[in-house]
Design an enzyme around this catalytic site. Structure first.
Site, PDB file in Angstrom:
ATOM      1  N   GLN A 285       0.826  -1.200   0.000  1.00  0.00           N
ATOM      2  CA  GLN A 285       0.000   0.000   0.000  1.00  0.00           C
ATOM      3  C   GLN A 285       0.868   1.261   0.000  1.00  0.00           C
ATOM      4  OE1 GLN A 285      -3.097   0.220  -0.542  1.00  0.00           O
ATOM      5  NE2 GLN A 285      -4.131  -1.627   0.160  1.00  0.00           N
ATOM      6  N   ASP A 383      -8.460  -8.870  -1.317  1.00  0.00           N
ATOM      7  CA  ASP A 383      -7.897  -7.548  -1.611  1.00  0.00           C
ATOM      8  C   ASP A 383      -7.485  -7.538  -3.075  1.00  0.00           C
ATOM      9  OD1 ASP A 383      -6.837  -5.037  -1.518  1.00  0.00           O
ATOM     10  OD2 ASP A 383      -5.140  -5.533  -0.240  1.00  0.00           O
ATOM     11  N   CYS A 410     -10.333  -1.210  -3.912  1.00  0.00           N
ATOM     12  CA  CYS A 410      -9.805   0.090  -4.328  1.00  0.00           C
ATOM     13  C   CYS A 410     -10.670   0.723  -5.407  1.00  0.00           C
ATOM     14  CB  CYS A 410      -8.357  -0.029  -4.793  1.00  0.00           C
ATOM     15  SG  CYS A 410      -8.110  -1.180  -6.168  1.00  0.00           S
TER      16      CYS A 410
END
Length: 548
Positions: A285, A383, A410
């Site tokens: 990240q 994710d 995201c």
């Protein structure tokens, strides 16, 4: 009314798009205006038209929004990276939270979703720990670096980006000073000639370590040692100087081969009380402080008690899974990038974590493999990249029947799409929290907790049928003996419900209380074919059905 190109119209901006543009209406036609703020009253020049919408640019601000501010970056209007630098950070957070809510309600079809307030950043600048800076030439042939203009490969010169930490500015200044003296030329995408393609930078904020990597159209550069010496002199925290070879005619920034010019080929960061080793290709990240908040939320939503098996899909260097390992019985991480998996295994060893394993394979293939192995994760962490999850992966995850799924997204649109499919497969979205990992840009992360629906929706019943009515045939083997046999011989875990379904299908009697639904809307899961075959063979083994 049909708007015309170059027509100037007066418009009030009433909202913001996912791309960060303002939107208003003229005679029922939506007009999208970059750089506008909700509450602005503007004169806008129409640039492009369609039947129901148009695009325009600001000609004059007649009355500014109370949330409008002056951009503190001379490149922001051209660069397009900071879509929200012209409004207050509080207004940016409201726009992002509304974007998540709109996607989940409109695309996902959820009514009154439980969306918690967005988690904003303490610092909206200097947070990026990774940068890919293209190198090019201006019209006079001078070497320049910066960022691509929105929707193009035209380089907007930018020697100091407000989103990046000080060491990145130091590295860029030193590199350009060296490059302009070296005689090396910038790569030309049209002719595919020239050496210098990108400057690739990474930083481990928790330790201050910095990596500088030159992406070149070739195997190396003239004067690499002098470049490394200059970087060592100028860049705070420098630990690594690399060359990446990319000779392909492609828009992909990094090639496959790295070579260490000086120092080490990795960085070490500290996050969530753990150490993480980061290689050049590892996903990590970009906002260290906000990532810790994101992972804390994911851990909270996982609801671990110390006994659960956690399946971490798209695990990268293992950050999320390893941050949960101390509260889980077991962690299985899955990632397609081999170098990232190697880092994840190193990270587990680095932190003396012994209850985690990592598989290098595609997430969907790995999920299928775990189903075949009879693995039953209690919690699945997703994710995925911006495109979200493939439908087949979602179905496989649902077939595993975890009690909870933690989805880290995201992109609100693909998240909403995937939540809709999960709902159809028996998983309801509970708590939803947006997290701003990318202040001043259009991007926003979201963490969602999904759980299996209540009995009125979909349940799996695993009754202890040994305590119910037992026929003479059943007395030859208990349900637990059948389960043990199947696990030992087929490496599959089966439920009492599945055994009873197969027995009834074969004409064997089962207890009278078998599968009594709690409501008429209950959808009872059916035994998968591979488990039905294993159960049938077990029943034959115990002479409960005749061999054929």
């Amino acid at each position: 009314m049909l708007l015309k190109k170059n027509e100037i119209v007066e418009i009030e901006i009433t909202g913001m798009t996912a791309e960060g543009s303002g939107v208003g209406r003229v005679e029922g036609i939506a007009v999208f205006v970059p750089g506008a703020a909700a509450g602005d009253r503007l004169k806008v020049r129409i640039l492009k038209t369609a039947k129901t919408y148009a695009f325009g640019k600001i000609e004059e601000i007649l009355e500014p929004s109370p949330e409008r501010i002056e951009s503190d970056c001379p490149c922001s209007e051209q660069c397009g990276g900071c879509a929200f630098r012209h409004i207050t950070y509080a207004e940016e957070l409201r726009a992002k939270e509304n974007r998540v809510r709109d996607a989940i309600e409109r695309i996902g079809g959820l009514q009154n979703p439980d969306i918690h307030p967005i988690v904003g950043a303490e610092h909206a600048d200097g947070y990026r720990n990774k940068a890919q800076i293209p190198i090019g030439q201006d019209k006079q042939g001078n070497l320049i670096a910066g960022f691509y203009a929105n929707h193009s490969h035209r380089i907007v010169q930018c020697d100091c980006c407000a989103l990046q930490p000080k060491p990145f500015e130091q590295a860029l200044d030193a590199f350009l000073e060296w490059a302009r003296k070296s005689g090396e030329s910038a790569y030309d995408e049209t002719t595919h000639k020239g050496k210098l393609r990108h400057l690739y930078l990474r930083m481990a904020e928790g330790t201050g370590e910095v990596m500088v990597c030159m992406v070149v159209n070739g195997n190396g550069l003239k004067g690499e040692d002098s470049l490394a010496a200059l970087l060592r002199e100028r860049v705070d925290g420098l630990k690594s100087v690399l060359i990446n070879s990319n000779r392909e005619d492609t828009n992909v920034v990094l090639g496959r081969r790295f070579r260490t010019v000086w120092g080490q080929d990795f960085l070490t960061d500290r996050m969530c009380g753990l150490q993480f080793r980061i290689s050049p290709l590892s996903f990590y990240q970009v906002n260290h402080a906000q990532a810790q908040r994101l992972y804390a939320l994911a851990g909270e939503y996982a609801g671990l008690t110390g006994k659960e098996t956690v399946l971490d899909l798209y695990c990268g260097t293992g950050t999320i899974g390893l941050s949960m390992a101390g509260r889980a019985g077991r962690v299985i991480g899955v990632e397609a990038v081999a170098q990232a998996v190697e880092n994840a295994r190193e990270n587990a060893a680095l932190n003396n974590i012994e209850n985690a394993e990592f598989l290098c394979m595609d997430a969907a293939e790995a999920a299928q493999l775990l189903v075949q192995r009879g693995e039953h994760p209690d919690v699945v962490v997703l994710d995925p990249p911006r495109k979200g999850c493939a439908p087949e992966l979602i179905r496989t995850v649902a077939d595993m029947a975890p009690s909870r799924i933690v989805y880290v997204s995201c992109d609100p649109a693909t998240l909403a799409r995937d939540l809709k499919l999960f709902r159809e497969l028996g998983y309801a979205a509970g708590l939803i929290t947006p997290v701003d990992l990318f202040p001043r840009t259009k991007h926003v992360e979201t963490v969602v907790c999904l759980s299996r629906k209540n009995p009125d929706d979909r349940i799996e019943i695993d009754l202890d049928l040994d305590e119910l009515d037992i026929t003479s045939a059943e007395s030859k083997a208990t349900y637990e003996e059948i389960k043990d046999y199947i696990l030992k011989n087929y490496n599959l875990k089966v439920s009492s419900l599945y055994i009873s379904q197969v027995k009834r299908k074969l004409g064997l009697e089962v207890g009278t209380n078998y599968n009594l639904p709690k409501s008429e809307n209950t959808q009872v899961p059916q035994c998968p074919p591979e488990k039905e075959t294993a159960i049938t063979e077990a029943l034959k083994h115990f002479s409960m059905v005749p061999f054929k």
